[in-house]
Design an enzyme around this catalytic site. Structure first.
Site, PDB file in Angstrom:
ATOM      1  N   CYS A   1       0.829  -1.203   0.000  1.00  0.00           N
ATOM      2  CA  CYS A   1       0.000   0.000   0.000  1.00  0.00           C
ATOM      3  C   CYS A   1       0.869   1.262   0.000  1.00  0.00           C
ATOM      4  CB  CYS A   1      -1.000  -0.037   1.156  1.00  0.00           C
ATOM      5  SG  CYS A   1      -2.475   0.916   0.794  1.00  0.00           S
TER       6      CYS A   1
ATOM      7  N   HIS B   1      -3.615  -4.984   0.564  1.00  0.00           N
ATOM      8  CA  HIS B   1      -3.044  -5.529   1.804  1.00  0.00           C
ATOM      9  C   HIS B   1      -3.123  -7.056   1.806  1.00  0.00           C
ATOM     10  CE1 HIS B   1      -2.511  -1.781   4.093  1.00  0.00           C
ATOM     11  NE2 HIS B   1      -3.528  -1.348   3.371  1.00  0.00           N
TER      12      HIS B   1
ATOM     13  N   GLU C   1      -1.821  -9.108   3.709  1.00  0.00           N
ATOM     14  CA  GLU C   1      -1.830  -9.688   5.058  1.00  0.00           C
ATOM     15  C   GLU C   1      -3.233 -10.038   5.553  1.00  0.00           C
ATOM     16  OE1 GLU C   1      -0.972  -6.585   4.256  1.00  0.00           O
ATOM     17  OE2 GLU C   1      -1.440  -5.115   5.806  1.00  0.00           O
TER      18      GLU C   1
HETATM   19  N1  GLN Z   1      -1.953   6.683   2.966  1.00  0.00           N
HETATM   20  C1  GLN Z   1      -2.044   5.957   1.727  1.00  0.00           C
HETATM   21  C2  GLN Z   1      -3.390   6.154   1.060  1.00  0.00           C
HETATM   22  O1  GLN Z   1      -4.314   6.602   1.659  1.00  0.00           O
HETATM   23  C3  GLN Z   1      -1.767   4.488   1.954  1.00  0.00           C
HETATM   24  C4  GLN Z   1      -2.755   3.832   2.834  1.00  0.00           C
HETATM   25  C5  GLN Z   1      -2.292   2.499   3.337  1.00  0.00           C
HETATM   26  O2  GLN Z   1      -1.115   2.179   3.312  1.00  0.00           O
HETATM   27  N2  GLN Z   1      -3.207   1.705   3.845  1.00  0.00           N
HETATM   28  O3  GLN Z   1      -3.543   5.840  -0.092  1.00  0.00           O
END
Ligand code: GLN
Length: 547
Positions: free
Chosen positions: A381, A516, A518
């Site tokens: 992410c 994600h 995970e």
């Molecule tokens: N802050 C980034 C976004 O909003 C990544 C978010 C995250 O890593 N879950 O896109």
């Protein structure tokens, strides 16, 4: 409605592991072929944990349907392998919201709307819905007995016994039996008090699960049974263990599963076989080797906000019988340090998801170090977004590249705010004026994998589905330019609106994923992206040792 209900409450102190207890019991019941589900009820007024500070509340666990839930839902999914939905977690906030909305619509026909029966009825309705078509529904009540905000929930589960019949309900209370060193004794008094408190509300626990540092003596068990009004066999000891995955096996040893079946009058539907689970636990407890992975993030001490990722590394390690040692590196610290000092001794580098500017330059520095030194790298992410910025700055030569999240005026916003997307056939449009923190791309989205890429090697599939939680996206205006400089776009949304996976060639393992992984890793089924990353890191460790 479910056929049977198990209610799990906690007493004495918080953090005793009610979530793990519920999840473990879920696994054991499923091993008998029973159809189960779990629901977590949180007594806070927030509608969901999405807006809560993860440093206070721990990780926000995201489900396929996009629900932002309590981290206990992560334990439920990991232990049982079930895929849960927003019905499986609700809060005081949601219950009141529903009741007040109904009241405004005039649904209560002018009656006085009260905690009993209106709030309690709404709670019972939600519990019954979550249990639909199940043999057993396990209901975990958040908080500790004695908290005032938990009272409506306790009243609701007390009433459930009358609604569904006493043979169809089971109350399990989890407590702490502290060991007092100077006296050399285990103390049962806090448990007695906590059970008394529960009884004063009208709930008599059928089973008491006692967490303790040392094994409960026969005497202590007898005392608890006697003063808390349960049979001695219904006092179950949960002694501290090395890995949470051992807890179901410990419960099995204490015969908790048989007791629950007996008390609820349930027959096993198949023969229990926990051998694979047992092997996995053995593998965690006796690793043959280890691998060191740098976890470059923003911590201030609290690792609970990365719960699923930490677990995912345990799953991958278990499948290879090695221990994954995470080296926690404060990203900010990297900003003023030679990266060699902090990263010189690790076998792989991970930049996880995150929010907020602090430490971002440190993360970018770690990625550059991984890319240039050919160290296995995984960006998740925010980690993927930072990898795109690093590539833009140092490979493409766009010195002023950044993510719009951190620099609204950057000349090259290679990561920008998404305006519009589709979820389950519905178009979601960001409202620029009202969007203050809300509207993220949340939950499961499909992704198409490009052939002959690292991602394809990892998944060995053309189409995957992964869970998201972010506002920003790769800016497609830069796609062709980046490709020319060697960036591989190996995963995209089916309509090609969103870049989901990036990688680089001429590197043993360098991959960034917008989602994600995970959230979908399970102890017996580790996530392929994380597992491949651990495998490559371990390979590189062994190669180093040979040279
Ligand atoms: N802050 C980034 C976004 O909003 C990544 C978010 C995250 O890593 N879950 O896109």
């Amino acid at each position: 409605m479910a056929k049977k209900y198990i209610f799990i409450t906690g007493g004495v102190v918080s953090s005793l592991g009610k979530g793990i207890t519920s999840a473990s019991l879920g696994l054991l019941l499923m091993s008998y072929g029973l159809k189960i589900s779990l629901v977590k009820i949180d007594p806070y007024i927030n509608v969901d944990p999405g807006t809560m500070n993860p440093y206070q509340h721990g990780e926000v666990y995201v489900l396929d349907d996009g629900a932002e839930t309590d981290l206990d839902l992560g334990h439920y999914e990991r232990f049982t392998g079930l895929t849960l939905s927003r019905k499986n977690n609700f809060t005081t906030g949601q219950v009141y919201y529903t009741v007040i909305t109904k009241e405004r619509k005039g649904d209560y026909l002018g009656k006085t709307v009260q905690v009993i029966p209106h709030i309690t009825d709404e709670i019972k309705k939600r519990i019954k819905e979550a249990g639909k078509d199940k043999d057993v529904l396990i209901v975990e009540i958040g908080g500790t007995i004695g908290d005032i905000e938990g009272l409506p929930f306790l009243e609701a589960i007390r009433q459930m016994r009358y609604d569904v019949g006493k043979d169809n309900c089971l109350y399990i209370h989890l407590t702490l039996v502290p060991y007092i060193k100077v006296a050399g004794e285990l103390k049962t008094k806090p448990t007695q008090h906590s059970v008394k408190e529960l009884q004063s509300i009208g709930i008599s626990p059928d089973i008491i699960v006692c967490r303790s540092e040392k094994r409960l003596t026969n005497e202590a068990k007898e005392k608890i049974a006697m003063f808390c009004n349960v049979e001695k066999e219904a006092v179950i000891n949960a002694v501290d263990v090395d890995t949470v995955y051992e807890i179901p096996l410990r419960f099995k040893k204490e015969k908790l599963d048989e007791l629950v079946l007996k008390k609820l009058g349930l027959e096993p539907k198949k023969e229990q076989d926990l051998s694979q689970w047992q092997e996995m636990v053995e593998s965690i407890k006796k690793p043959k080797d280890s691998v060191s992975i740098a976890f470059v993030g923003k911590y201030v001490g609290l690792k609970e906000s990365y719960k699923s990722l930490i677990e995912a590394f345990i799953h991958s390690g278990a499948s290879m019988n090695i221990k994954v040692n995470l080296k926690w590196i404060e990203a900010e610290e990297l900003e003023e340090t030679e990266p060699d000092k902090l990263l010189g001794d690790v076998d792989g580098i991970l930049v996880p998801g995150g929010f907020g500017l602090r430490g971002i330059e440190g993360k970018i520095k770690a990625i550059q170090y991984a890319r240039e030194n050919k160290i296995p790298f995984l960006g998740i992410c925010l980690g993927m977004q930072a990898a795109a910025v690093e590539f833009a700055r140092h490979v493409v030569g766009l010195k002023n590249a950044h993510s719009e999240e951190f620099d609204k005026n950057a000349e090259h916003k290679v990561i920008h705010l998404a305006k519009r997307w589709e979820k389950d056939g519905q178009i979601i449009e960001r409202d620029e004026n009202t969007d203050k923190g809300g509207t993220m791309r949340l939950g499961a989205y499909p992704c198409i994998i490009a052939p002959s890429t690292l991602a394809h090697k990892i998944y060995n599939k053309k189409k995957i589905s992964e869970r998201h939680r972010h506002r920003y996206e790769f800016n497609n205006d830069y796609k062709e330019l980046f490709k020319k400089h060697g960036l591989v776009i190996s995963g995209e949304s089916p309509d090609k609106e969103f870049v989901e996976i990036i990688e680089i060639k001429e590197h043993p393992f360098f991959i960034g994923v917008q989602f994600h992984p995970e959230f979908k890793s399970r102890p017996l089924n580790p996530h392929p992206v994380i597992k491949s990353f651990v495998e490559k890191s371990y390979e590189s460790k062994r190669a180093k040792a040979e040279n």
